[in-house]
Design an enzyme around this catalytic site. Structure first.
Site, short mmCIF file in Angstrom:
data_model
loop_
_atom_site.label_atom_id
_atom_site.label_comp_id
_atom_site.label_asym_id
_atom_site.label_seq_id
_atom_site.Cartn_x
_atom_site.Cartn_y
_atom_site.Cartn_z
N GLU A 231 0.81 -1.17 0.11
CA GLU A 231 -0.08 0.04 -0.04
C GLU A 231 0.79 1.17 -0.03
O GLU A 231 0.25 2.41 0.34
CB GLU A 231 -1.04 0.02 1.13
CG GLU A 231 -2.03 -1.26 1.52
CD GLU A 231 -3.09 -1.22 0.38
OE1 GLU A 231 -3.07 -0.23 -0.74
OE2 GLU A 231 -3.87 -1.94 0.54
N HIS B 43 -2.98 2.26 8.47
CA HIS B 43 -4.24 1.62 7.78
C HIS B 43 -4.44 0.29 8.69
O HIS B 43 -3.43 -0.61 8.88
CB HIS B 43 -3.71 1.40 6.37
CG HIS B 43 -4.65 0.38 5.62
ND1 HIS B 43 -5.98 0.44 5.82
CD2 HIS B 43 -4.53 -0.95 5.14
CE1 HIS B 43 -6.62 -0.69 5.28
NE2 HIS B 43 -5.51 -1.41 4.69
N HIS C 297 -7.71 -2.90 9.31
CA HIS C 297 -8.90 -3.51 9.17
C HIS C 297 -9.67 -3.73 10.29
O HIS C 297 -10.49 -4.97 10.37
CB HIS C 297 -8.53 -5.06 8.31
CG HIS C 297 -7.76 -4.87 7.07
ND1 HIS C 297 -7.12 -5.91 6.46
CD2 HIS C 297 -7.19 -3.86 6.36
CE1 HIS C 297 -6.59 -5.83 5.43
NE2 HIS C 297 -6.63 -4.46 5.30
N TYR D 113 -14.44 13.93 20.69
CA TYR D 113 -13.09 13.42 20.55
C TYR D 113 -13.05 13.05 19.13
O TYR D 113 -11.85 12.95 18.33
CB TYR D 113 -12.64 12.30 21.35
CG TYR D 113 -12.02 13.21 22.60
CD1 TYR D 113 -12.54 13.96 23.66
CD2 TYR D 113 -10.37 12.79 22.66
CE1 TYR D 113 -11.82 14.53 24.44
CE2 TYR D 113 -9.75 13.76 23.62
CZ TYR D 113 -10.36 14.53 24.49
OH TYR D 113 -9.54 15.26 25.35
N HIS E 229 -12.89 -2.29 2.97
CA HIS E 229 -11.48 -2.95 3.16
C HIS E 229 -11.20 -2.33 4.47
O HIS E 229 -11.10 -3.34 5.42
CB HIS E 229 -10.78 -2.20 1.90
CG HIS E 229 -9.22 -2.64 1.94
ND1 HIS E 229 -8.35 -2.09 1.02
CD2 HIS E 229 -8.59 -2.81 3.13
CE1 HIS E 229 -7.24 -2.63 1.30
NE2 HIS E 229 -7.26 -3.02 2.81
P1 13P Z 1 0.50 -5.37 3.32
O1 13P Z 1 0.84 -6.61 4.10
O2 13P Z 1 1.21 -5.52 2.01
O3 13P Z 1 0.95 -4.32 4.00
O4 13P Z 1 -1.03 -5.34 3.00
C1 13P Z 1 -1.80 -5.70 3.88
C2 13P Z 1 -2.93 -4.84 4.06
O5 13P Z 1 -3.69 -4.34 5.12
C3 13P Z 1 -3.40 -4.43 2.64
O6 13P Z 1 -4.58 -3.38 2.74
#
Ligand code: 13P
Length: 213
Positions: free
Chosen positions: A74, A93, A95, A120, A160
């Site tokens: 990314e 980033h 998930h 906040y 995502h």
């Molecule tokens: P990477 O392992 O390449 O960082 O990818 C993980 C991810 O969260 C992709 O969006």
């Protein structure tokens, strides 16, 4: 200025704290930090729970891999935040479950994914827009972030997960945590009459705390 080795140690420690509290599982998520001569980035396919200071990827200021393990796929997504928001010192980033749930729900407002339910989230995160779905690692996501012209410190990548930037690593991590906890609140409050902060209250927070814009 903080020495690079200290930043590497902070990156390992904060990434592990995110992992240990369930904000990241498996090898999901990636984090980068700006340096005077480039960037540090978590290696691709690495767990945020088990990073090591000397295998963190180092990139030059054009995003070319200089040392350490190969970087996250990314890179272009992270680069888009650094280029479009010059005050950015770090990008996170994840998930994380609830923010990703909002990124999957068909009726999340793409222009305002996280309405102002608490002070906040206004102060630490600001307005969150949805970025259209693209395959992980596709440079199209970076282009969508650039198209926001630096106006958002945080976005949800559709189907995502969240991406948050901050002026330094700590503030980016704290903002990512605040975003996830607010997403959790919003899911808990779904279907119930909810009082949002008024625009006057949001304006006051922005003025008083120099909140995220
Ligand atoms: P990477 O392992 O390449 O960082 O990818 C993980 C991810 O969260 C992709 O969006």
């Amino acid at each position: 200025m903080t020495a690079e080795i200290e930043i590497r140690r902070d990156l390992v420690r904060l990434a592990r704290a995110l992992f240990d509290r369930g904000y990241s599982v498996g090898t999901a998520g990636n984090i980068s930090v700006r340096l005077p001569d480039g960037f540090l980035m978590t290696p691709t396919n690495s767990s945020l729970g088990t990073l090591a200071v000397d295998t963190i990827s180092k990139l030059d200021s054009d995003g070319r891999h200089m040392s350490g393990n190969p970087p996250s796929k990314e890179v272009t997504l992270h680069q888009a935040f650094y280029d479009s928001r010059p005050q950015t010192g770090a990008v996170v980033h994840l998930h994380s479950t609830y923010a990703t749930a909002l990124a999957c729900l068909a009726d999340t407002d793409p222009e305002d994914c996280i309405p102002p339910v608490t002070p906040y989230v206004v102060m630490r995160v600001g307005t969150v827009k949805m970025v259209p779905y693209a395959t992980p690692g596709d440079p199209a996501t970076g282009e969508s972030i650039r198209a926001l012209d630096g106006k958002c410190a945080a976005v949800l990548l559709a189907n995502h997960g969240p991406v948050v930037c901050g002026t330094d690593l700590h503030s980016a991590v704290y903002a990512a945590e605040e975003l996830e906890e607010t997403a959790k609140l919003l899911i808990a409050l779904r279907g119930q009459k909810t009082r949002l902060l008024t625009s006057a209250q949001v304006d006051e927070l922005n003025q008083r705390f120099n909140a995220m814009k």
